[in-house]
Design a protein around this motif. Structure first.
Motif, PDB file in Angstrom:
ATOM      1  N   ASN A  35      88.342  63.866 -57.062  1.00  0.00           N
ATOM      2  CA  ASN A  35      89.038  63.892 -55.774  1.00  0.00           C
ATOM      3  C   ASN A  35      90.212  62.932 -55.648  1.00  0.00           C
ATOM      4  OD1 ASN A  35      87.113  65.691 -54.151  1.00  0.00           O
ATOM      5  ND2 ASN A  35      85.752  64.153 -55.001  1.00  0.00           N
ATOM      6  N   CYS A  36      90.206  61.859 -56.376  1.00  0.00           N
ATOM      7  CA  CYS A  36      91.153  60.773 -56.129  1.00  0.00           C
ATOM      8  C   CYS A  36      92.128  60.558 -57.281  1.00  0.00           C
ATOM      9  CB  CYS A  36      90.418  59.468 -55.871  1.00  0.00           C
ATOM     10  SG  CYS A  36      88.894  59.640 -54.920  1.00  0.00           S
ATOM     11  N   ALA A  49     102.172  56.366 -57.660  1.00  0.00           N
ATOM     12  CA  ALA A  49     102.228  57.371 -56.596  1.00  0.00           C
ATOM     13  C   ALA A  49     101.383  56.945 -55.398  1.00  0.00           C
ATOM     14  CB  ALA A  49     101.743  58.715 -57.128  1.00  0.00           C
ATOM     15  N   ALA A  50     100.352  56.183 -55.666  1.00  0.00           N
ATOM     16  CA  ALA A  50      99.458  55.707 -54.603  1.00  0.00           C
ATOM     17  C   ALA A  50      98.980  54.310 -54.997  1.00  0.00           C
ATOM     18  CB  ALA A  50      98.280  56.675 -54.454  1.00  0.00           C
ATOM     19  N   PRO A  51      98.547  53.523 -54.011  1.00  0.00           N
ATOM     20  CA  PRO A  51      98.149  52.144 -54.311  1.00  0.00           C
ATOM     21  C   PRO A  51      97.061  52.050 -55.377  1.00  0.00           C
ATOM     22  CG  PRO A  51      98.155  52.544 -51.941  1.00  0.00           C
ATOM     23  CD  PRO A  51      98.390  53.874 -52.600  1.00  0.00           C
ATOM     24  N   LEU A  53      93.781  51.057 -56.467  1.00  0.00           N
ATOM     25  CA  LEU A  53      92.565  50.776 -55.697  1.00  0.00           C
ATOM     26  C   LEU A  53      91.819  49.563 -56.237  1.00  0.00           C
ATOM     27  CD1 LEU A  53      91.254  54.371 -54.926  1.00  0.00           C
ATOM     28  CD2 LEU A  53      92.740  52.902 -53.566  1.00  0.00           C
ATOM     29  N   LEU A  56      91.911  46.369 -54.143  1.00  0.00           N
ATOM     30  CA  LEU A  56      91.090  46.115 -52.958  1.00  0.00           C
ATOM     31  C   LEU A  56      90.084  45.018 -53.271  1.00  0.00           C
ATOM     32  CD1 LEU A  56      90.360  49.808 -51.941  1.00  0.00           C
ATOM     33  CD2 LEU A  56      91.617  48.192 -50.538  1.00  0.00           C
ATOM     34  N   GLY A  73      99.090  58.229 -44.139  1.00  0.00           N
ATOM     35  CA  GLY A  73     100.322  58.692 -44.771  1.00  0.00           C
ATOM     36  C   GLY A  73     100.086  59.948 -45.599  1.00  0.00           C
ATOM     37  N   LEU A  82      83.614  64.235 -48.328  1.00  0.00           N
ATOM     38  CA  LEU A  82      82.754  63.318 -49.072  1.00  0.00           C
ATOM     39  C   LEU A  82      81.645  62.805 -48.160  1.00  0.00           C
ATOM     40  CD1 LEU A  82      85.316  61.137 -51.051  1.00  0.00           C
ATOM     41  CD2 LEU A  82      84.178  63.238 -51.759  1.00  0.00           C
ATOM     42  N   VAL A  90      81.954  55.803 -54.907  1.00  0.00           N
ATOM     43  CA  VAL A  90      83.331  55.554 -55.339  1.00  0.00           C
ATOM     44  C   VAL A  90      83.654  54.066 -55.187  1.00  0.00           C
ATOM     45  CG1 VAL A  90      85.781  56.015 -54.890  1.00  0.00           C
ATOM     46  CG2 VAL A  90      84.136  57.887 -54.830  1.00  0.00           C
TER      47      VAL A  90
HETATM   48  C1  HEC Z   1      97.211  63.432 -52.230  1.00  0.00           C
HETATM   49  C2  HEC Z   1      97.180  62.148 -52.893  1.00  0.00           C
HETATM   50  C3  HEC Z   1      95.975  61.256 -52.661  1.00  0.00           C
HETATM   51  C4  HEC Z   1      94.650  61.536 -52.907  1.00  0.00           C
HETATM   52  C5  HEC Z   1      94.074  62.834 -53.470  1.00  0.00           C
HETATM   53  C6  HEC Z   1      93.909  60.349 -52.566  1.00  0.00           C
HETATM   54  N1  HEC Z   1      94.749  59.389 -52.105  1.00  0.00           N
HETATM   55 FE1  HEC Z   1      94.221  57.520 -51.440  1.00  0.00          FE
HETATM   56  N2  HEC Z   1      96.146  57.149 -50.950  1.00  0.00           N
HETATM   57  C7  HEC Z   1      97.229  57.970 -51.213  1.00  0.00           C
HETATM   58  C8  HEC Z   1      98.447  57.339 -50.733  1.00  0.00           C
HETATM   59  C9  HEC Z   1      99.865  57.915 -50.851  1.00  0.00           C
HETATM   60  C10 HEC Z   1      98.061  56.101 -50.164  1.00  0.00           C
HETATM   61  C11 HEC Z   1      98.959  55.093 -49.455  1.00  0.00           C
HETATM   62  C12 HEC Z   1      98.969  55.458 -47.983  1.00  0.00           C
HETATM   63  C13 HEC Z   1      99.884  54.601 -47.172  1.00  0.00           C
HETATM   64  O1  HEC Z   1      99.744  53.370 -47.235  1.00  0.00           O
HETATM   65  O2  HEC Z   1     100.726  55.163 -46.484  1.00  0.00           O
HETATM   66  C14 HEC Z   1      96.613  56.013 -50.339  1.00  0.00           C
HETATM   67  C15 HEC Z   1      95.859  54.933 -49.929  1.00  0.00           C
HETATM   68  C16 HEC Z   1      94.510  54.766 -50.181  1.00  0.00           C
HETATM   69  C17 HEC Z   1      93.743  53.594 -49.828  1.00  0.00           C
HETATM   70  C18 HEC Z   1      94.276  52.329 -49.212  1.00  0.00           C
HETATM   71  C19 HEC Z   1      94.677  51.397 -50.343  1.00  0.00           C
HETATM   72  C20 HEC Z   1      95.292  50.134 -49.893  1.00  0.00           C
HETATM   73  O3  HEC Z   1      95.309  49.178 -50.705  1.00  0.00           O
HETATM   74  O4  HEC Z   1      95.815  50.079 -48.757  1.00  0.00           O
HETATM   75  C21 HEC Z   1      92.466  53.821 -50.217  1.00  0.00           C
HETATM   76  C22 HEC Z   1      91.282  52.895 -50.072  1.00  0.00           C
HETATM   77  C23 HEC Z   1      92.431  55.142 -50.813  1.00  0.00           C
HETATM   78  N3  HEC Z   1      93.687  55.683 -50.779  1.00  0.00           N
HETATM   79  C24 HEC Z   1      91.314  55.723 -51.352  1.00  0.00           C
HETATM   80  C25 HEC Z   1      91.257  57.025 -51.860  1.00  0.00           C
HETATM   81  C26 HEC Z   1      90.052  57.648 -52.345  1.00  0.00           C
HETATM   82  C27 HEC Z   1      88.687  56.992 -52.425  1.00  0.00           C
HETATM   83  C28 HEC Z   1      90.400  58.913 -52.709  1.00  0.00           C
HETATM   84  C29 HEC Z   1      89.474  60.012 -53.237  1.00  0.00           C
HETATM   85  C30 HEC Z   1      88.342  60.327 -52.404  1.00  0.00           C
HETATM   86  C31 HEC Z   1      91.821  59.076 -52.454  1.00  0.00           C
HETATM   87  N4  HEC Z   1      92.303  57.911 -51.944  1.00  0.00           N
HETATM   88  C32 HEC Z   1      92.529  60.234 -52.701  1.00  0.00           C
HETATM   89  C33 HEC Z   1      97.183  59.209 -51.797  1.00  0.00           C
HETATM   90  C34 HEC Z   1      96.025  59.897 -52.150  1.00  0.00           C
END
Ligand code: HEC
Length: 99
Positions: A35-36, A49-51, A53, A56, A73, A82, A90
């Motif tokens: 999923n992630c 592309a994304a932070p 993790l 944390l 976002g 989930l 996770v």
């Molecule tokens: C479609 C892409 C995408 C998917 C799939 C995704 N994420 Fe993210 N996630 C992001 C983005 C982009 C951000 C940043 C959002 C923002 O700050 O605007 C983010 C931010 C986060 C954050 C906050 C991190 C921080 O340091 O602030 C967490 C926790 C997180 N995601 C967990 C998960 C988990 C667990 C999954 C799977 C269940 C997941 N994400 C799936 C794109 C995604």
């Protein structure tokens, strides 16, 4: 119940996605990859592309739960997708890989 029904039931059980147990790192890895990983990077290796993790802190579980439930976002909400156990797994996986 007929033998056929039992067979069908067995089939449903076998094909139901893995459900994680609270704190189960291996199950968490599977939920994560499914999923992630597409955004947060395979095996928690962030792509930009994304932070990342792994960034944390151990004390940010509440933030993690909130963000995963609500989305933020570009990130979708995982509410209803989930289970709490999936999220806990996770989290356990992330913590097990964090510095
Ligand atoms: C479609 C892409 C995408 C998917 C799939 C995704 N994420 Fe993210 N996630 C992001 C983005 C982009 C951000 C940043 C959002 C923002 O700050 O605007 C983010 C931010 C986060 C954050 C906050 C991190 C921080 O340091 O602030 C967490 C926790 C997180 N995601 C967990 C998960 C988990 C667990 C999954 C799977 C269940 C997941 N994400 C799936 C794109 C995604």
């Amino acid at each position: 119940m007929s033998r056929y029904m039992l067979l069908m039931l067995g089939f449903v059980v076998v094909t139901t996605p893995v459900r994680a147990q609270e704190g189960d790192v291996e199950a968490g890895a599977a939920v994560y990859e499914e999923n992630c990983a597409i955004c947060h990077g395979e095996k928690l290796r962030a792509t930009g592309a994304a932070p990342d993790l792994k960034g944390l802190g151990a004390d940010q579980r509440a933030k993690f739960d909130m963000l995963v439930s609500q989305g933020k976002g570009q990130m979708p909400s995982w509410e209803g997708i989930l289970s709490d156990d999936d999220k806990a797994a996770v989290w356990a996986y992330i913590r097990s890989r964090a510095r």
